[in-house]
Design an enzyme around this catalytic site. Structure first.
Site, PDB file in Angstrom:
ATOM      1  N   THR A 139     -28.563   0.779  16.070  1.00 28.33           N
ATOM      2  CA  THR A 139     -29.895   0.746  16.724  1.00 28.33           C
ATOM      3  C   THR A 139     -30.586   0.955  15.365  1.00 28.33           C
ATOM      4  O   THR A 139     -30.708   0.632  14.635  1.00 28.33           O
ATOM      5  CB  THR A 139     -29.936   1.546  18.039  1.00 28.33           C
ATOM      6  N   TYR A 189     -43.619 -15.204  25.163  1.00 26.03           N
ATOM      7  CA  TYR A 189     -42.050 -15.843  25.511  1.00 26.03           C
ATOM      8  C   TYR A 189     -42.049 -16.774  24.249  1.00 26.03           C
ATOM      9  O   TYR A 189     -42.799 -17.438  23.986  1.00 26.03           O
ATOM     10  CB  TYR A 189     -42.367 -16.313  26.813  1.00 26.03           C
ATOM     11  N   GLU A 242     -38.625 -17.338  23.841  1.00 23.65           N
ATOM     12  CA  GLU A 242     -36.657 -17.506  23.964  1.00 23.65           C
ATOM     13  C   GLU A 242     -36.792 -18.514  22.448  1.00 23.65           C
ATOM     14  O   GLU A 242     -37.408 -19.625  22.093  1.00 23.65           O
ATOM     15  CB  GLU A 242     -36.213 -18.095  24.608  1.00 23.65           C
ATOM     16  N   ASP A 264     -20.366  -0.026  13.441  1.00 21.09           N
ATOM     17  CA  ASP A 264     -21.178   0.038  14.434  1.00 21.09           C
ATOM     18  C   ASP A 264     -22.353   1.244  14.132  1.00 21.09           C
ATOM     19  O   ASP A 264     -21.377   2.581  14.357  1.00 21.09           O
ATOM     20  CB  ASP A 264     -21.301   0.219  15.621  1.00 21.09           C
ATOM     21  N   ARG A 266     -37.060   1.694  20.122  1.00 21.51           N
ATOM     22  CA  ARG A 266     -35.804   1.416  20.919  1.00 21.51           C
ATOM     23  C   ARG A 266     -35.630  -0.079  20.586  1.00 21.51           C
ATOM     24  O   ARG A 266     -36.651  -1.166  20.844  1.00 21.51           O
ATOM     25  CB  ARG A 266     -35.783   1.935  22.302  1.00 21.51           C
TER      26      ARG A 266
HETATM   27  C1  LIG Z   1     -26.294   5.614  20.718  1.00 20.25           C
HETATM   28  C2  LIG Z   1     -25.015   3.941  20.557  1.00 20.25           C
HETATM   29  C3  LIG Z   1     -24.918   2.813  20.618  1.00 20.25           C
HETATM   30  C4  LIG Z   1     -25.883   2.547  21.968  1.00 20.25           C
HETATM   31  O1  LIG Z   1     -27.612   2.641  21.744  1.00 20.25           O
HETATM   32  P1  LIG Z   1     -28.044   2.068  22.947  1.00 20.25           P
HETATM   33  O2  LIG Z   1     -29.564   1.159  22.713  1.00 20.25           O
HETATM   34  O3  LIG Z   1     -28.369   3.474  23.544  1.00 20.25           O
HETATM   35  O4  LIG Z   1     -27.559   1.115  23.712  1.00 20.25           O
HETATM   36  C5  LIG Z   1     -23.969   1.902  20.104  1.00 20.25           C
HETATM   37  N1  LIG Z   1     -23.020   2.548  19.502  1.00 20.25           N
HETATM   38  C6  LIG Z   1     -23.440   3.384  18.752  1.00 20.25           C
HETATM   39  C7  LIG Z   1     -22.349   4.130  17.736  1.00 20.25           C
HETATM   40  C8  LIG Z   1     -24.548   4.442  18.930  1.00 20.25           C
HETATM   41  O5  LIG Z   1     -24.172   6.151  18.512  1.00 20.25           O
END
Ligand SMILES: *Cc1c(COP(=O)(O)O)cnc(C)c1O
Length: 414
Positions: free
Chosen positions: A225, A53, A55, A199, A234
């Site tokens: 991600t 842990y 945090e 993103d 992941r």
């Molecule tokens: C895959 C994806 C996510 C989400 O990722 P998770 O790990 O599945 O929550 C967010 N934004 C975009 C643009 C994605 O392609």
């Protein structure tokens, strides 16, 4: 034998994992968001770091015994900064959606207006879909792709931005195959004083390998991600300008999350180490070449690719001229051992559960060492499966052919 303790203690779980491992080996993965991690990353995920842990942040933990974890987290941060030329990196987000939730929490108040891409045009659930937390908590307004070109129309983005004056502009995509003009997004945001949020979940590996333009030096904040083209565990990271470091860190913890998953943080560090090698640059280049070879072969066989091609690892195919919808196409390909995902096309007349297209990506197949010649062959198999969808014998033969191809390109084990 592999996983011997698990096999002895819980054969039910062990047996399913064995079966999944065989499926991954024997079948072809063309889902654009998937990849195969290296054996080193896989080993890291199964370490004792999962017991800890921690945090808080480096040197400021709420639990004792975190010296080693501090070092791990520091390695992950240092490598990510180098990889993306980032001023500040938070490596604790558990996955892409929680990372995006933390970004909104850091910069917005509930009800604030945000501009993002429409989901059925290639946006993500966490960019304002009405059933997602993002759409419920924030006031999302959306732009679409140009219906003629299938590309982002920056004039349209500017027009909507000036009319709506959002507090944040999100540039991020789950099913868009073209290079993104980050600079233009930034200029539009500056005109109205909006935050810029990229993103890059899908394309992070291609950006890290400098095969696509990098928004990190341009945008206020960037999330990604780590498990798509970046080929890691992941999870996710958030990168931002130094002036936003505190508010981003506070939003991740204690704002959104509790303890970070330290075994995953370590696997992220290993992944970033791999992504800094010349081999990874070659991998990223080949991934794009493979996608382009695949798109060209689909077009040669009369398929419609949204935007007419690809600059990255993926493409969206509009199947409406093939008397086929996404769900059925997904099922036919599953019968021959190929995984793809159904996908909406811009202004899709069909519902999201059975949209008009499929999305295909080359990140995983490229990790197996496949090149342009194999891409052409795969498109041939897909086309034959669609054309002979009612002939079971033909589909059995195609499944065998796919398995043989996969046998020639095993998932890397060293
Ligand atoms: C895959 C994806 C996510 C989400 O990722 P998770 O790990 O599945 O929550 C967010 N934004 C975009 C643009 C994605 O392609």
């Amino acid at each position: 034998m592999k996983y011997e303790h698990l096999r002895q203690q819980d054969p039910a779980v062990w047996e399913i994992i064995e079966r999944e491992e065989k499926r991954q080996n024997d079948e072809l993965e063309l889902i654009a968001s998937e990849n195969y991690v290296s054996p080193a990353v896989l080993e890291t995920l199964a370490t004792v770091l999962t017991n800890k842990y921690s945090e808080g942040y480096i040197g400021r933990r709420y639990y004792g015994g975190n010296n080693n974890i501090d070092e791990i987290e520091n390695l992950a941060i240092t490598r990510a900064k180098k990889l993306f030329a980032a001023e500040h990196v938070n490596v604790q987000p558990l996955s892409g959606s929680p990372a995006n939730a933390a970004v909104y929490l850091a910069f917005l108040n509930p009800g604030d207006k945000v501009l993002g891409l429409k989901l059925d045009h290639g946006g993500h659930l966490s960019h304002g879909h009405k059933i997602n937390f993002s759409g419920r908590l924030y006031n999302f307004v959306q732009y679409g792709l140009n219906p003629e070109t299938g590309m982002i129309d920056m004039e349209e983005v500017r027009r909507i931005a000036l009319a709506e004056r959002p507090k944040m502009i999100v540039a991020g995509f789950s099913a868009y195959s073209r290079e993104i003009d980050w600079q233009k997004f930034k200029e539009i945001a500056d005109e109205i004083g909006a935050y810029t949020f990229a993103d890059i979940a899908h394309i992070a590996g291609l950006i890290a390998a400098k095969q696509l333009k990098n928004p990190v030096p341009i945008f206020d904040v960037v999330s990604t991600t780590t498990h798509k083209t970046l080929r890691g565990p992941r999870g996710a990271i958030i990168m931002c300008k130094e002036k936003y470091a505190k508010q981003v860190d506070r939003a991740v913890f204690p704002g959104m999350q509790g303890g970070p998953h330290d075994h995953i943080t370590a696997a992220k560090a290993v992944t970033f180490g791999e992504a800094l090698t010349p081999e990874f640059i070659e991998y990223a280049k080949q991934t794009i070449l493979n996608a382009q070879a695949m798109a060209a072969e689909f077009i040669a066989r009369g398929y419609k690719i949204i935007s007419g091609g690809t600059d990255n690892h993926l493409m969206v195919i509009d199947l409406s001229n093939k008397d086929l919808a996404g769900k059925e196409a997904e099922k036919i390909l599953e019968m021959i051992g190929i995984s793809v995902s159904r996908s909406t096309i811009p202004n899709d007349p069909n519902p999201p559960l059975n949209p008009s297209g499929i999305r295909i990506g080359t990140a995983a197949a490229t990790t197996r060492g496949m090149k342009e010649a194999e891409m052409k062959l795969i498109v041939e198999y897909i086309d034959e499966a669609f054309n002979n969808r009612d002939q079971e014998e033909k589909l059995v033969l195609l499944k065998q052919a796919v398995k043989e191809l996969c046998g020639k390109f095993p998932i890397p084990t060293k």
